[in-house]
Enzyme design. Structure first.
Site, PDB file in Angstrom:
ATOM      1  N   HIS A   1      -3.056   1.691  16.014  1.00  0.00           N
ATOM      2  CA  HIS A   1      -2.247   2.821  15.561  1.00  0.00           C
ATOM      3  C   HIS A   1      -3.060   3.735  14.666  1.00  0.00           C
ATOM      4  O   HIS A   1      -4.150   3.373  14.218  1.00  0.00           O
ATOM      5  CB  HIS A   1      -0.975   2.321  14.842  1.00  0.00           C
ATOM      6  CG  HIS A   1      -1.240   1.393  13.690  1.00  0.00           C
ATOM      7  ND1 HIS A   1      -1.647   0.086  13.845  1.00  0.00           N
ATOM      8  CD2 HIS A   1      -1.178   1.585  12.347  1.00  0.00           C
ATOM      9  CE1 HIS A   1      -1.810  -0.477  12.666  1.00  0.00           C
ATOM     10  NE2 HIS A   1      -1.539   0.407  11.735  1.00  0.00           N
TER      11      HIS A   1
ATOM     12  N   HIS B   1      -6.747   2.020  14.053  1.00  0.00           N
ATOM     13  CA  HIS B   1      -7.076   0.673  13.557  1.00  0.00           C
ATOM     14  C   HIS B   1      -5.955  -0.291  13.924  1.00  0.00           C
ATOM     15  O   HIS B   1      -4.849   0.129  14.280  1.00  0.00           O
ATOM     16  CB  HIS B   1      -7.231   0.692  12.023  1.00  0.00           C
ATOM     17  CG  HIS B   1      -5.934   0.922  11.311  1.00  0.00           C
ATOM     18  ND1 HIS B   1      -5.332   2.167  11.246  1.00  0.00           N
ATOM     19  CD2 HIS B   1      -5.080   0.080  10.677  1.00  0.00           C
ATOM     20  CE1 HIS B   1      -4.186   2.070  10.609  1.00  0.00           C
ATOM     21  NE2 HIS B   1      -3.996   0.805  10.257  1.00  0.00           N
TER      22      HIS B   1
ATOM     23  N   ASP C   1      -3.968  -3.643  12.013  1.00  0.00           N
ATOM     24  CA  ASP C   1      -3.870  -4.222  10.665  1.00  0.00           C
ATOM     25  C   ASP C   1      -4.429  -5.646  10.688  1.00  0.00           C
ATOM     26  O   ASP C   1      -4.281  -6.360  11.668  1.00  0.00           O
ATOM     27  CB  ASP C   1      -2.402  -4.240  10.206  1.00  0.00           C
ATOM     28  CG  ASP C   1      -1.857  -2.841   9.942  1.00  0.00           C
ATOM     29  OD1 ASP C   1      -2.641  -1.868   9.955  1.00  0.00           O
ATOM     30  OD2 ASP C   1      -0.632  -2.715   9.720  1.00  0.00           O
TER      31      ASP C   1
ATOM     32  N   LYS D   1       0.876  -1.175   0.000  1.00  0.00           N
ATOM     33  CA  LYS D   1       0.000   0.000   0.000  1.00  0.00           C
ATOM     34  C   LYS D   1       0.909   1.219   0.000  1.00  0.00           C
ATOM     35  O   LYS D   1       1.948   1.220   0.672  1.00  0.00           O
ATOM     36  CB  LYS D   1      -0.856  -0.002   1.262  1.00  0.00           C
ATOM     37  CG  LYS D   1      -1.811   1.172   1.395  1.00  0.00           C
ATOM     38  CD  LYS D   1      -2.480   1.132   2.777  1.00  0.00           C
ATOM     39  CE  LYS D   1      -3.549   2.182   2.934  1.00  0.00           C
ATOM     40  NZ  LYS D   1      -3.896   2.366   4.372  1.00  0.00           N
TER      41      LYS D   1
HETATM   42  C1  OGA Z   1      -1.852   1.690   7.324  1.00  0.00           C
HETATM   43  C2  OGA Z   1      -1.072   2.442   8.336  1.00  0.00           C
HETATM   44  C3  OGA Z   1       0.679   3.965   8.890  1.00  0.00           C
HETATM   45  C4  OGA Z   1       1.555   5.005   8.312  1.00  0.00           C
HETATM   46  O1  OGA Z   1      -1.863   2.122   6.169  1.00  0.00           O
HETATM   47  O2  OGA Z   1      -2.430   0.646   7.706  1.00  0.00           O
HETATM   48  O3  OGA Z   1      -1.238   2.172   9.497  1.00  0.00           O
HETATM   49  O4  OGA Z   1       2.571   5.311   8.941  1.00  0.00           O
HETATM   50  N1  OGA Z   1      -0.191   3.378   7.944  1.00  0.00           N
HETATM   51  O5  OGA Z   1       1.249   5.543   7.254  1.00  0.00           O
HETATM   52 NI    NI Z   2      -2.052   0.207   9.718  1.00  0.00          NI
END
Ligand code: OGA
Ligand code: NI
Length: 335
Positions: free
Chosen positions: A277, A221, A223, A202
């Site tokens: 987080h 959330h 993961d 992602k």
């Molecule tokens: C996510 C996430 C954290 C970040 O995309 O699941 O927690 O540091 N990203 O961008």
């Molecule tokens: Ni995340």
């Protein structure tokens, strides 16, 4: 009607120095009111090149039980591999909007892959200050190149190169985490899908935000993955929840941020904690991050490992197929 991207909204918000009301979080969530400033505790930083495997296993197991998150340094991925990944991702997000829309996730698609702005069902219609691009990078049978940008032209090669390295780190982490549970080295990996374990990349793009005190990037959330391996850019923004407080996770140059995801909490019957987080945004600069989610194949059923349960430690989680878990989570249905 075309979906409005946060990047476009950010551009007009800067001119008027305010943000649309749907981006203003409730007081319970506003980062300015809920961040623990001057807090000392930090997620552990672990030297991945420690030749003492017993010590490394213990440090990783402790961090995974206490925080569910840690940073690793000396992870072995050459810094130019990471810089190239970041550069290509940034160039994609800086393309004209129409070009990015060529990779948009189709509205009726069952898969998460593609360019988009919304992930979970939004609570009270509130929106997150972030756009993203998702695509699988491993195994080859899971790759849909239609979601891999053709521009910049280096995109595919640099992502393939990063994929090779991130798998090395992923395998090593899974084996250390396995040892940390008192299992054989390869047991955890086998139980998250073995060679069918999927690597889903992602890219998060958090544009500058005139009111970083009121908005959030990704909202709180955990993961869904087994573990997540994340490369940030140099802009601070990740926060972790522990003991009722939100803490900033310090940006450490060249470190990878490791998250324990829901599937590992389930497999370990709660010994390892899936970490809560979120991310904050900033007024003037763009934050980006590149998490890779190590996901079980969708038909694989995941539950507490039989070796880890007994009369004194009964199973705390239901066993269910990963695809069913994902469906419930994204639609906010109790697991
Ligand atoms: C996510 C996430 C954290 C970040 O995309 O699941 O927690 O540091 N990203 O961008
Ligand atoms: Ni995340």
């Amino acid at each position: 009607m075309a979906v409005e991207r946060v990047q476009t909204i950010a551009f007009s918000s800067i001119l008027v120095d305010t943000i649309p009301p749907e981006f203003i979080r409730s007081e319970k969530e506003q980062p300015a009111l809920t961040t623990c400033l001057g807090c000392i505790p930090q997620v552990p930083t672990i030297d991945f090149s420690d030749p003492d495997e017993g010590n490394l296993t213990r440090l990783i197991a402790e961090a995974s039980s206490e925080w569910g998150m840690f940073q690793i340094v000396n992870h072995g991925i050459p810094s130019e591999v990471i810089t190239n990944l970041q550069k290509a991702g940034k160039e994609f997000f800086e393309l004209p909007q129409e070009e990015k829309e060529l990779y948009a996730k189709p509205p009726d698609s069952k898969s998460i892959e593609g360019y988009g702005s919304k992930l979970q069902k939004e609570v009270e219609g509130k929106k997150a200050w972030v756009d993203h691009l998702f695509h699988n990078i491993w195994p080859p049978s899971a790759i849909n190149y239609q979601y891999w940008p053709k521009n910049p032209p280096s995109y595919r090669a640099v992502n393939e190169e990063y994929c090779k390295w991130v798998q090395r780190v992923g395998h090593r982490l899974l084996s250390l985490l396995s040892l940390g549970l008192g299992l054989e080295k390869n047991e955890l990996k086998e139980n998250v899908g073995g060679d069918e374990l999927k690597y889903l990349l992602k890219i998060n793009y958090y544009p500058p935000c005139p009111r970083p005190d009121l908005a959030l990037g990704v909202v709180a959330h955990t993961d869904m993955s087994s573990i997540t391996i994340l490369v940030p850019n140099e802009v601070q923004g990740l926060q972790v929840f522990r003991d009722d407080h939100w803490f900033d996770v310090k940006y450490i140059p060249d470190a990878l941020v490791i998250h324990i995801g829901d599937q590992l909490e389930i497999l370990s019957n709660g010994k390892y904690k899936s970490v809560l987080h979120r991310t904050t945004v900033t007024k003037e600069i763009t934050r980006m991050s590149w998490p890779v989610f190590l996901e079980p194949p969708s038909e694989l059923a995941i539950g507490p490992l039989p070796k880890l349960i007994n009369e004194k430690n009964p199973p705390k989680y239901q066993k269910k197929k990963y695809c069913d878990y994902v469906y419930c989570k994204l639609n906010k249905i109790a697991q």
